[in-house]
Design a protein around this motif. Structure first.
Motif, PDB file in Angstrom:
ATOM      1  N   LEU A 158      29.078 -13.311 -55.293  1.00 32.94           N
ATOM      2  CA  LEU A 158      28.620 -12.394 -56.423  1.00 32.94           C
ATOM      3  C   LEU A 158      28.026 -11.240 -55.419  1.00 32.94           C
ATOM      4  O   LEU A 158      27.721 -11.351 -54.449  1.00 32.94           O
ATOM      5  CB  LEU A 158      27.595 -13.139 -56.939  1.00 32.94           C
ATOM      6  CG  LEU A 158      27.821 -14.049 -58.086  1.00 32.94           C
ATOM      7  CD1 LEU A 158      26.568 -14.886 -58.291  1.00 32.94           C
ATOM      8  CD2 LEU A 158      28.453 -13.557 -59.249  1.00 32.94           C
ATOM      9  N   PRO A 159      28.114  -9.883 -56.291  1.00 31.66           N
ATOM     10  CA  PRO A 159      27.759  -8.963 -55.737  1.00 31.66           C
ATOM     11  C   PRO A 159      26.274  -8.841 -55.783  1.00 31.66           C
ATOM     12  O   PRO A 159      25.691  -9.266 -56.601  1.00 31.66           O
ATOM     13  CB  PRO A 159      28.537  -7.699 -56.537  1.00 31.66           C
ATOM     14  CG  PRO A 159      28.960  -8.419 -57.972  1.00 31.66           C
ATOM     15  CD  PRO A 159      29.282  -9.676 -57.529  1.00 31.66           C
ATOM     16  N   PRO A 160      25.692  -8.074 -54.896  1.00 31.47           N
ATOM     17  CA  PRO A 160      23.951  -7.717 -55.049  1.00 31.47           C
ATOM     18  C   PRO A 160      23.930  -7.047 -56.331  1.00 31.47           C
ATOM     19  O   PRO A 160      24.768  -6.355 -56.896  1.00 31.47           O
ATOM     20  CB  PRO A 160      23.556  -7.084 -53.909  1.00 31.47           C
ATOM     21  CG  PRO A 160      24.818  -6.399 -53.196  1.00 31.47           C
ATOM     22  CD  PRO A 160      26.175  -7.300 -53.849  1.00 31.47           C
ATOM     23  N   LEU A 161      22.629  -7.068 -56.789  1.00 31.91           N
ATOM     24  CA  LEU A 161      22.389  -6.592 -58.096  1.00 31.91           C
ATOM     25  C   LEU A 161      22.748  -5.014 -58.074  1.00 31.91           C
ATOM     26  O   LEU A 161      23.114  -4.416 -59.161  1.00 31.91           O
ATOM     27  CB  LEU A 161      20.628  -6.679 -58.330  1.00 31.91           C
ATOM     28  CG  LEU A 161      20.296  -6.276 -59.529  1.00 31.91           C
ATOM     29  CD1 LEU A 161      21.006  -6.575 -60.868  1.00 31.91           C
ATOM     30  CD2 LEU A 161      18.724  -6.531 -59.778  1.00 31.91           C
ATOM     31  N   ASP A 162      22.318  -4.324 -56.984  1.00 32.07           N
ATOM     32  CA  ASP A 162      22.770  -2.844 -57.088  1.00 32.07           C
ATOM     33  C   ASP A 162      24.140  -2.703 -57.207  1.00 32.07           C
ATOM     34  O   ASP A 162      24.614  -1.684 -57.893  1.00 32.07           O
ATOM     35  CB  ASP A 162      22.125  -2.220 -55.940  1.00 32.07           C
ATOM     36  CG  ASP A 162      22.904  -2.607 -54.455  1.00 32.07           C
ATOM     37  OD1 ASP A 162      23.210  -3.951 -54.191  1.00 32.07           O
ATOM     38  OD2 ASP A 162      22.953  -1.871 -53.429  1.00 32.07           O
ATOM     39  N   GLU A 163      25.200  -3.518 -56.769  1.00 38.26           N
ATOM     40  CA  GLU A 163      26.465  -3.415 -56.957  1.00 38.26           C
ATOM     41  C   GLU A 163      26.856  -3.748 -58.394  1.00 38.26           C
ATOM     42  O   GLU A 163      27.791  -3.120 -59.240  1.00 38.26           O
ATOM     43  CB  GLU A 163      27.395  -4.503 -56.142  1.00 38.26           C
ATOM     44  CG  GLU A 163      27.535  -3.964 -54.673  1.00 38.26           C
ATOM     45  CD  GLU A 163      28.373  -2.758 -54.645  1.00 38.26           C
ATOM     46  OE1 GLU A 163      29.419  -2.620 -55.151  1.00 38.26           O
ATOM     47  OE2 GLU A 163      28.244  -1.836 -53.804  1.00 38.26           O
ATOM     48  N   ILE A 164      26.088  -4.559 -59.028  1.00 32.36           N
ATOM     49  CA  ILE A 164      26.248  -4.959 -60.370  1.00 32.36           C
ATOM     50  C   ILE A 164      26.066  -3.864 -61.310  1.00 32.36           C
ATOM     51  O   ILE A 164      26.764  -3.380 -62.252  1.00 32.36           O
ATOM     52  CB  ILE A 164      25.713  -6.377 -60.971  1.00 32.36           C
ATOM     53  CG1 ILE A 164      26.260  -7.532 -60.137  1.00 32.36           C
ATOM     54  CG2 ILE A 164      25.495  -6.701 -62.310  1.00 32.36           C
ATOM     55  CD1 ILE A 164      25.389  -8.877 -60.509  1.00 32.36           C
ATOM     56  N   ILE A 165      24.766  -3.159 -60.955  1.00 31.41           N
ATOM     57  CA  ILE A 165      24.383  -2.046 -61.635  1.00 31.41           C
ATOM     58  C   ILE A 165      25.509  -0.967 -61.398  1.00 31.41           C
ATOM     59  O   ILE A 165      25.914  -0.222 -62.523  1.00 31.41           O
ATOM     60  CB  ILE A 165      23.084  -1.544 -61.218  1.00 31.41           C
ATOM     61  CG1 ILE A 165      22.036  -2.693 -61.622  1.00 31.41           C
ATOM     62  CG2 ILE A 165      22.806  -0.261 -61.638  1.00 31.41           C
ATOM     63  CD1 ILE A 165      20.766  -2.352 -60.971  1.00 31.41           C
ATOM     64  N   LYS A 166      26.012  -0.863 -60.516  1.00 34.68           N
ATOM     65  CA  LYS A 166      27.067   0.162 -60.223  1.00 34.68           C
ATOM     66  C   LYS A 166      28.340  -0.070 -60.881  1.00 34.68           C
ATOM     67  O   LYS A 166      28.992   0.941 -61.293  1.00 34.68           O
ATOM     68  CB  LYS A 166      27.267   0.319 -58.708  1.00 34.68           C
ATOM     69  CG  LYS A 166      28.334   1.386 -58.227  1.00 34.68           C
ATOM     70  CD  LYS A 166      28.404   1.552 -56.642  1.00 34.68           C
ATOM     71  CE  LYS A 166      29.692   1.005 -56.485  1.00 34.68           C
ATOM     72  NZ  LYS A 166      30.104   1.263 -54.733  1.00 34.68           N
ATOM     73  N   ILE A 167      28.903  -1.193 -60.956  1.00 37.39           N
ATOM     74  CA  ILE A 167      30.035  -1.935 -61.769  1.00 37.39           C
ATOM     75  C   ILE A 167      29.856  -1.297 -63.408  1.00 37.39           C
ATOM     76  O   ILE A 167      30.792  -0.968 -63.789  1.00 37.39           O
ATOM     77  CB  ILE A 167      30.138  -3.232 -61.454  1.00 37.39           C
ATOM     78  CG1 ILE A 167      30.762  -3.194 -59.952  1.00 37.39           C
ATOM     79  CG2 ILE A 167      31.312  -3.703 -62.439  1.00 37.39           C
ATOM     80  CD1 ILE A 167      30.661  -4.955 -59.561  1.00 37.39           C
ATOM     81  N   ALA A 168      28.383  -1.741 -63.577  1.00 39.74           N
ATOM     82  CA  ALA A 168      28.223  -1.676 -65.020  1.00 39.74           C
ATOM     83  C   ALA A 168      28.287  -0.294 -65.451  1.00 39.74           C
ATOM     84  O   ALA A 168      28.667   0.074 -66.598  1.00 39.74           O
ATOM     85  CB  ALA A 168      26.853  -2.306 -65.503  1.00 39.74           C
TER      86      ALA A 168
END
Length: 53
Positions: A41-51
């Motif tokens: 799973l990506p870290p939270l900052d990556e999830i935010i970037k993806i979103a």
């Protein structure tokens, strides 16, 4: 409760579907292909970037 591996697989499937719907690839939004493989799973900052893309 889902394991980390199961969550990564679910994330990968949902990410692949979202990219397909948007007609994008992981390279279009500059994220690691390992997320599509369900390896991690990506870290939270990556999830935010993806979103945001």
């Amino acid at each position: 409760m889902l394991t980390q591996s199961e969550r990564a697989q679910i994330f990968a499937m949902r990410l692949a579907q979202a990219l397909d719907d948007a007609e994008l690839t992981v390279f279009d939004i500059s994220i690691s292909p390992m997320y599509l493989k369900g390896e991690t799973l990506p870290p939270l900052d990556e999830i935010i970037k993806i979103a945001k893309n």
